[in-house]
Motif scaffolding. Structure first.
Motif, PDB file in Angstrom:
ATOM      1  N   GLY A  50       0.818  -1.216   0.000  1.00  0.00           N
ATOM      2  CA  GLY A  50       0.000   0.000   0.000  1.00  0.00           C
ATOM      3  C   GLY A  50       0.848   1.261   0.000  1.00  0.00           C
ATOM      4  O   GLY A  50       0.562   2.211  -0.736  1.00  0.00           O
ATOM      5  N   ILE A  51       1.898   1.272   0.807  1.00  0.00           N
ATOM      6  CA  ILE A  51       2.789   2.437   0.840  1.00  0.00           C
ATOM      7  C   ILE A  51       3.466   2.620  -0.512  1.00  0.00           C
ATOM      8  O   ILE A  51       3.576   3.746  -1.015  1.00  0.00           O
ATOM      9  N   PHE A  52       3.908   1.521  -1.119  1.00  0.00           N
ATOM     10  CA  PHE A  52       4.525   1.615  -2.439  1.00  0.00           C
ATOM     11  C   PHE A  52       3.552   2.192  -3.467  1.00  0.00           C
ATOM     12  O   PHE A  52       3.927   3.061  -4.269  1.00  0.00           O
ATOM     13  N   LEU A  53       2.310   1.735  -3.455  1.00  0.00           N
ATOM     14  CA  LEU A  53       1.327   2.245  -4.410  1.00  0.00           C
ATOM     15  C   LEU A  53       1.036   3.726  -4.185  1.00  0.00           C
ATOM     16  O   LEU A  53       0.925   4.497  -5.148  1.00  0.00           O
ATOM     17  N   ILE A  54       0.932   4.131  -2.928  1.00  0.00           N
ATOM     18  CA  ILE A  54       0.682   5.547  -2.637  1.00  0.00           C
ATOM     19  C   ILE A  54       1.853   6.401  -3.096  1.00  0.00           C
ATOM     20  O   ILE A  54       1.665   7.448  -3.737  1.00  0.00           O
ATOM     21  N   VAL A  55       3.083   5.960  -2.805  1.00  0.00           N
ATOM     22  CA  VAL A  55       4.272   6.718  -3.224  1.00  0.00           C
ATOM     23  C   VAL A  55       4.340   6.790  -4.747  1.00  0.00           C
ATOM     24  O   VAL A  55       4.660   7.847  -5.310  1.00  0.00           O
TER      25      VAL A  55
END
Length: 68
Positions: A50-55
Motif C-alpha cells: 500500500g505504501i509503495f502504491l501511494i508513493v
C-alpha cells in the motif's frame, strides 16, 4: 481461436462440476487447523504494498504537475 478457448473453458468447467457431483456428501475432510496463526507477515506485506502504491501515485502526480 476465441471459440476454442471458450469451448475449452466450458468443457473444463462442466468436467469439474460433474466431478464435484460424484463426491459423497457425508465424507469428512481431513483439514488441519492451527490453534494460533500469526498474520504479522501478511500485515507487513500489505502495508508495504500500500505504501509503495501511494508513493508511486504521488510521484506520478507530481511528475504530471511539473510537466503542465
Amino acid at each position: 481461436m476465441m471459440v476454442l478457448i471458450t469451448l475449452f473453458v466450458y468443457v473444463y468447467f462442466w468436467k469439474g462440476v460433474i466431478f464435484l457431483a460424484k463426491t459423497p456428501l457425508n465424507q469428512k475432510a481431513n483439514v488441519k487447523v492451527e490453534e494460533s496463526s500469526s498474520l504479522k507477515g501478511t500485515l507487513i506485506s500489505v502495508f508495504s504494498l500500500g505504501i509503495f502504491l501511494i508513493v508511486a501515485w504521488v510521484g506520478v502526480f507530481i511528475l504530471f504537475s511539473i510537466r503542465f
